[in-house]
Design a protein around this motif. Structure first.
Motif, mmCIF file in Angstrom:
data_model
loop_
_atom_site.group_PDB
_atom_site.id
_atom_site.type_symbol
_atom_site.label_atom_id
_atom_site.label_comp_id
_atom_site.label_asym_id
_atom_site.label_seq_id
_atom_site.Cartn_x
_atom_site.Cartn_y
_atom_site.Cartn_z
ATOM 1 N N LYS B 144 60.842 29.798 34.952
ATOM 2 C CA LYS B 144 61.169 28.825 33.910
ATOM 3 C C LYS B 144 61.910 27.656 34.547
ATOM 4 N N ILE B 145 61.372 26.469 34.372
ATOM 5 C CA ILE B 145 62.034 25.257 34.853
ATOM 6 C C ILE B 145 62.116 24.319 33.659
ATOM 7 N N ASP B 146 63.342 23.924 33.319
ATOM 8 C CA ASP B 146 63.587 23.196 32.066
ATOM 9 C C ASP B 146 62.988 24.025 30.929
ATOM 10 N N ASP B 147 62.109 23.472 30.119
ATOM 11 C CA ASP B 147 61.586 24.247 28.983
ATOM 12 C C ASP B 147 60.176 24.770 29.217
ATOM 13 N N THR B 148 59.725 24.694 30.456
ATOM 14 C CA THR B 148 58.350 25.093 30.747
ATOM 15 C C THR B 148 58.323 26.341 31.626
ATOM 16 N N TYR B 149 57.397 27.234 31.316
ATOM 17 C CA TYR B 149 57.168 28.408 32.153
ATOM 18 C C TYR B 149 56.008 28.101 33.096
ATOM 19 N N TYR B 150 56.284 28.151 34.385
ATOM 20 C CA TYR B 150 55.249 27.927 35.397
ATOM 21 C C TYR B 150 54.806 29.268 35.964
ATOM 22 N N VAL B 151 53.514 29.453 36.061
ATOM 23 C CA VAL B 151 52.984 30.692 36.611
ATOM 24 C C VAL B 151 52.177 30.362 37.867
ATOM 25 N N VAL B 152 52.635 30.879 38.999
ATOM 26 C CA VAL B 152 51.869 30.779 40.241
ATOM 27 C C VAL B 152 51.088 32.073 40.372
ATOM 28 N N TYR B 153 49.792 31.977 40.590
ATOM 29 C CA TYR B 153 48.969 33.183 40.641
ATOM 30 C C TYR B 153 47.881 33.015 41.698
ATOM 31 N N LYS B 154 47.279 34.140 42.010
ATOM 32 C CA LYS B 154 46.238 34.185 43.024
ATOM 33 C C LYS B 154 44.896 33.932 42.358
ATOM 34 N N GLY B 155 44.166 32.934 42.810
ATOM 35 C CA GLY B 155 42.795 32.724 42.366
ATOM 36 C C GLY B 155 41.872 33.264 43.450
ATOM 37 N N VAL B 156 40.999 34.184 43.076
ATOM 38 C CA VAL B 156 40.105 34.787 44.066
ATOM 39 C C VAL B 156 38.677 34.335 43.773
ATOM 40 N N ALA B 157 37.984 33.903 44.785
ATOM 41 C CA ALA B 157 36.622 33.367 44.626
ATOM 42 C C ALA B 157 35.887 33.530 45.948
ATOM 43 N N PRO B 158 34.551 33.414 45.923
ATOM 44 C CA PRO B 158 33.810 33.497 47.195
ATOM 45 C C PRO B 158 34.258 32.439 48.202
ATOM 46 N N THR B 159 34.842 31.345 47.701
ATOM 47 C CA THR B 159 35.305 30.281 48.592
ATOM 48 C C THR B 159 36.673 30.564 49.193
ATOM 49 N N GLY B 160 37.325 31.645 48.738
ATOM 50 C CA GLY B 160 38.598 31.999 49.343
ATOM 51 C C GLY B 160 39.641 32.428 48.330
ATOM 52 N N ILE B 161 40.775 32.892 48.848
ATOM 53 C CA ILE B 161 41.909 33.319 48.019
ATOM 54 C C ILE B 161 42.954 32.212 48.057
ATOM 55 N N THR B 162 43.240 31.626 46.898
ATOM 56 C CA THR B 162 44.159 30.490 46.848
ATOM 57 C C THR B 162 45.361 30.805 45.966
ATOM 58 N N GLN B 163 46.363 29.948 46.038
ATOM 59 C CA GLN B 163 47.463 29.986 45.094
ATOM 60 C C GLN B 163 47.243 28.887 44.063
ATOM 61 N N CYS B 164 47.296 29.268 42.782
ATOM 62 C CA CYS B 164 46.995 28.355 41.681
ATOM 63 C C CYS B 164 48.211 28.269 40.765
#
Lengths: 351, 351
Positions: B144-164
């Motif tokens: 939680k930063i200020d009034d917003t909840y930020y979610v960092v998550y793993k996106g998995v795809a044939p093009t690779g594993i990223t942070q989204c």
């Protein structure tokens, strides 16, 4: 495709370059970022050097050491028959779970009035002196934005291979801006102008588990912080770009879109060059590409060298219809070849 | 170290979770980001589901397909004796040069007044529907930063594993912000407040050639574009963190510095949790760390499950001296355990 290799090739050989350190020898001068600067063409070459070694039973690994606080040149020494050692690739010393380089690279300027005859500076332009550069700095691409030259280069260290940024206005005074893309990433290159109001960069992460080493695009508001990563182009199994591919020269804008000269290699590490046509506003969209290499290792200096069968570019110059691609040959020397730009564009196949 | 596992563990089992798709079964509900929200504790769980499969000679791979333009659920089917197939790891279907997942994950909310008894929402909070999420979305961390909840998550795809990145103010309406870290990257987590005027994130790239899967820090002015990457912590060969390590819970500030609960695994994939004390102003500087795991797989639900011998956290709650670590057990269920914060801090060894 008519390829006019320069008869003067190689334009720069390792023997033309003075080592930067005592008792070191220069083994490769290659993969130069290239730019027109005043009335000169500058090549910012990757110069790989290693300690002179008279003992065939020893393998020497030059690094920058930080254990005493400040950066200090150091040489690690291994028996060439040490347990688990693998020396198959001339570029590396490999142990299970650990990789060292057999040389350490810095960046050195070679300058020319005619783009053919180059004189090499006596001392490095940019040397590794940060912890993220402990194994050397490599493969620079130069992009002029406003009055500043930005250089994206590979920082190699035990902690990983990163993309780093440095800038200069005169190629004498430099500022390093640190790591802009986390491990493992190579072949970063900045676009020469903003795209839809943002700085743009092609880069080539190398994933461990999922995905091949593909080209990606990223965007930035300040050239330091990067996001909006977009997948761009994948390897094509069983072709000349089946093993890996990545950005090459800094792209230039034509009335059809951005033109990017890139490299690709087979799983057997035969490196060739091709061309991409990218959408003007969304350059992650590849509109068309070379169906076959526009340059492949054929000349003796491309087929045999420090690493056989490699042509690899970090910079090109466009003048009217003439595209001069400067390229590293066999990971050893700098060469150049002229192409007709319209012939390249006409050869591209829509995808 | 006194570890008070909840007697109610597992707090959420896969059987408590309705599949999001017809003819699918939920096999894992784990690795939840956790946050206090109003008078509730929310777990944003990773829910892995797969098509019900009655044919033992077939392996099914659920993906999101984009070949017809829009995102569409699709099931790939392979013979379990196909040439080159490797099914040793229950999470993946591996062919030479190609990896698929045996399940597809979305994010689902479980909510509780007491932090022990959770009710699971009937439908996903966030589902994979972008090309960079074609194999699923995983392992969210909520900040939680200020009034917003930020979610960092793993996106998995044939093009690779990223942070989204995604954000929400109410856990009902979501905005996806795309890929913030290029492949291959996992375990991204945002700090809850700025550090020296910048947003900060721990992340864990997984390099192919040089370096182990190490923890890094990055900084940003806008949470979308990231740079100033700093090496933070490496694997330690031959120890409980010899195989890999990465950030776990979102860090919290104490008068000694930031406390980060992280995970580490042996090369044999035994996942444990430890604690780090990070410099308040330069959190890439690890001041002290656990000499041994603070939590390791011992309870039956940690030792046996979808993947044996795993404890893995994406979120914790601090109340006074009580630190409640919520964690995925055996890659299958959600559990929790209470610790004394001062006991953890006193156990750390300066490095």
């Amino acid at each position: 495709m008519i390829v006019k290799r320069y008869p003067e090739n190689p334009l720069v050989k390792p023997s033309y370059v003075k080592p930067s350190l005592e008792n070191y020898e220069v083994i490769c001068a290659f993969n130069a970022g290239v730019i027109e600067c005043g009335d000169e063409i500058l090549m910012l070459m990757r110069v790989a050097e290693r300690p002179v070694n008279h003992k065939t039973d020893l393998v020497l690994v030059p690094i920058i050491d930080f254990t005493e606080g400040s950066a200090k040149q150091k040489i690690l020494s291994f028996s060439s028959t040490a347990e688990g050692i693998n020396l198959d690739d001339p570029r590396i010393v490999e142990f299970p779970g650990k990789v060292y380089l057999t040389s350490i690279s810095h960046l050195r300027i070679a300058r020319s009035k005619d783009g053919v005859h180059f004189s090499v500076d006596d001392t490095p332009a940019l040397s590794p002196d940060q912890e993220y550069e402990a194994y050397g700095i490599e493969d620079p691409r130069i992009t002029k934005i406003d009055d500043t030259y930005y250089v994206v280069y590979k920082g190699v260290a035990p902690t990983g291979i990163t993309q780093c940024l440095a800038s200069t206005t005169d190629f004498v005074h430099w500022q390093k801006h640190g790591v802009i893309l986390a491990p493992e990433n190579m072949d970063g290159l900045l676009f020469p102008s903003k795209v839809r109001g943002k700085y743009a960069m092609i880069h080539r992460p190398y994933p461990k588990f999922i995905g091949t080493p593909n080209m990606w695009m990223a965007y930035s508001d300040d050239i330091i912080h990067w996001g909006e990563h977009k997948f761009m182009l994948a390897c094509a199994e069983g072709t000349w770009e089946g093993g890996r591919l990545g950005g090459g020269a800094v792209p230039f804008l034509t009335d059809r879109g951005w033109v990017e000269i890139y490299h690709a290699a087979t799983p057997g590490d035969r490196y060739c060059l091709g061309a991409l046509l990218l959408d003007k506003d969304y350059p992650e969209k590849v509109l068309a590409k070379s169906p076959a290499p526009i340059l492949q290792p054929e000349a003796p200096y491309e087929v045999h060298g420090f690493k056989d069968n490699v042509v690899f570019t970090c910079g090109a110059i466009v003048r009217g219809d003439t595209l001069t691609i400067y390229y590293g040959a066999a990971d050893e020397s700098m060469c150049a070849a002229d192409f007709s730009l319209h012939e390249i564009l006409d050869s591209l196949v829509p995808i």
